[in-house]
Design an enzyme around this catalytic site. Structure first.
Site, mmCIF file in Angstrom:
data_model
loop_
_atom_site.group_PDB
_atom_site.id
_atom_site.type_symbol
_atom_site.label_atom_id
_atom_site.label_comp_id
_atom_site.label_asym_id
_atom_site.label_seq_id
_atom_site.Cartn_x
_atom_site.Cartn_y
_atom_site.Cartn_z
ATOM 1 N N ARG A 17 0.810 -1.360 0.095
ATOM 2 C CA ARG A 17 -0.130 0.032 -0.003
ATOM 3 C C ARG A 17 0.739 1.225 -0.078
ATOM 4 N NH1 ARG A 17 -1.896 -3.332 3.975
ATOM 5 N NH2 ARG A 17 -4.300 -3.879 3.841
ATOM 6 N N ILE A 19 2.869 4.665 0.301
ATOM 7 C CA ILE A 19 4.241 5.055 -0.395
ATOM 8 C C ILE A 19 5.043 3.721 -0.964
ATOM 9 C CG2 ILE A 19 6.429 6.110 -0.004
ATOM 10 C CD1 ILE A 19 5.447 7.735 2.264
ATOM 11 N N ASP A 38 5.407 -7.626 2.103
ATOM 12 C CA ASP A 38 4.305 -7.325 2.697
ATOM 13 C C ASP A 38 3.893 -8.327 3.692
ATOM 14 O OD1 ASP A 38 2.669 -4.305 2.455
ATOM 15 O OD2 ASP A 38 1.621 -5.736 3.569
ATOM 16 N N VAL A 62 8.615 -7.817 8.697
ATOM 17 C CA VAL A 62 9.730 -7.247 9.159
ATOM 18 C C VAL A 62 10.107 -7.061 10.602
ATOM 19 C CG1 VAL A 62 9.350 -5.429 7.176
ATOM 20 C CG2 VAL A 62 8.328 -4.805 9.510
ATOM 21 N N ASN A 88 10.886 0.517 3.988
ATOM 22 C CA ASN A 88 9.637 1.466 3.932
ATOM 23 C C ASN A 88 8.588 1.176 4.929
ATOM 24 O OD1 ASN A 88 7.537 3.208 2.435
ATOM 25 N ND2 ASN A 88 6.686 1.165 2.433
ATOM 26 N N TYR A 153 6.112 8.018 17.562
ATOM 27 C CA TYR A 153 6.218 8.011 15.982
ATOM 28 C C TYR A 153 7.559 8.869 15.762
ATOM 29 C CZ TYR A 153 5.808 8.383 11.171
ATOM 30 O OH TYR A 153 6.048 8.597 9.655
ATOM 31 N N LYS A 157 11.220 7.666 14.183
ATOM 32 C CA LYS A 157 11.863 8.066 12.988
ATOM 33 C C LYS A 157 12.788 9.169 13.114
ATOM 34 C CE LYS A 157 8.775 6.188 10.095
ATOM 35 N NZ LYS A 157 9.235 5.269 9.244
ATOM 36 N N PRO A 183 9.591 12.319 4.093
ATOM 37 C CA PRO A 183 8.236 12.979 3.635
ATOM 38 C C PRO A 183 7.745 14.031 4.762
ATOM 39 C CG PRO A 183 8.247 10.730 3.181
ATOM 40 C CD PRO A 183 9.260 10.999 4.282
ATOM 41 N N GLY A 184 6.946 14.860 4.168
ATOM 42 C CA GLY A 184 5.905 15.439 5.193
ATOM 43 C C GLY A 184 4.590 14.795 5.019
#
Length: 279
Positions: A17, A19, A38, A62, A88, A153, A157, A183-184
């Site tokens: 899904r 990105i 996935d 993962v 990702n 979160y 990151k 990314p924003g």
């Protein structure tokens, strides 16, 4: 259809899904042979079928080191040595930090951080004997600035950013390239119910995918999306903390995630992101 990446073997985690799926499609259009991993194999297969070409879908959890190794083994035995490995997979449950339970905290770090650490290390071990390879870790602009409603979160990151910088310092001299994708707010399920910010509109997964393709073609360490986020992030970190906080309040970053928490359009994603849809 382009051929800038013809012959390149690219693996992407969490690519059924969002990105990841958009990136798989963009890379395939450039001629890459893409492996989608996935935990939801049915979604991954549907995405791979839609993309077509040499795209393959493989099961991947993962959070399991054994699953990650099996994922890479299968790719290497079917498509060839992995040229580009993209970490990702990620989740973004939102919560006031005092309400966040331990299971959610553990899950965020297991998927966003520990999986990235292991994936990077396992991919690097396979690339180093060849003296080349490119590892791309998807972080977030939130990793540069802790935000209310997403403290855990943001921390997960931030770890992605710092670890990748360390990996670059250690392994780039030995032939490996690294990229940190930041990314924003991106319009995927992950940001359901999250408002745009004044002067900092949400972007699409395709925009992120295009930036990742550009980084594969011409490797660079920092990939801000949109590019305008780079000066904004750099300037706010140079300012005194209170000034940066005041600027953030004017933009609405002090409440943008808190406002989204109770919105009904977010409930399905929250259940899946926390694993409570299987509870």
């Amino acid at each position: 259809m382009s051929n800038r990446l013809t012959g390149k073997v690219v693996a992407i985690t969490g690519a059924g899904r969002g990105i990841g799926a958009a990136t798989a499609a963009a890379l395939a259009r450039e001629g890459a042979r893409v492996a989608i991993g996935d935990v939801d194999l049915d979604i991954a297969k549907a995405t791979a079928e839609r993309i077509g070409g040499d795209t393959v879908a493989l099961p991947l959890d993962v959070t399991s080191n054994e699953s990650v190794a099996a994922f890479m083994d299968t790719i290497e035995s079917t498509l060839g040595p992995i040229d580009v490995y993209i970490n990702n997979a990620g989740v973004m449950p939102l919560s006031p930090l005092l309400d966040e339970d331990d299971a959610t905290i553990d899950r965020i770090f297991a998927i966003n951080t520990r999986a990235m650490l292991h994936g990077t290390r396992e991919a690097a071990r396979r690339m180093l004997p060849r003296g080349n390879g490119h590892i791309i870790n998807v972080a977030s602009t939130a990793g540069k600035a802790g935000l209310a409603g997403s403290a855990t979160y943001s921390a997960s990151k931030a770890a992605v950013i710092q670890y990748t910088e360390g990996a670059y310092a250690e392994l780039h001299p030995r032939g490996l390239d690294f990229s940190i994708v930041m990314p924003g707010i991106t319009r995927t399920e992950l940001t359901a119910g999250v408002d745009d910010l004044p002067g900092f509109r949400a972007i699409t997964p395709e925009t992120v995918a295009d930036a990742i393709v550009d980084a594969v073609v011409k490797p660079r360490l920092e990939v801000f999306i949109p590019r305008s986020a780079r000066p904004l992030m750099n300037v706010t970190r140079l300012l005194p903390f209170r000034v940066g906080q005041a600027l953030g309040r004017k933009m609405g970053v002090d409440h943008v995630f808190l406002d989204a928490i109770e919105r009904p359009e977010r409930s399905a994603y929250e259940a899946r992101a926390t694993g409570k849809d299987h509870a």
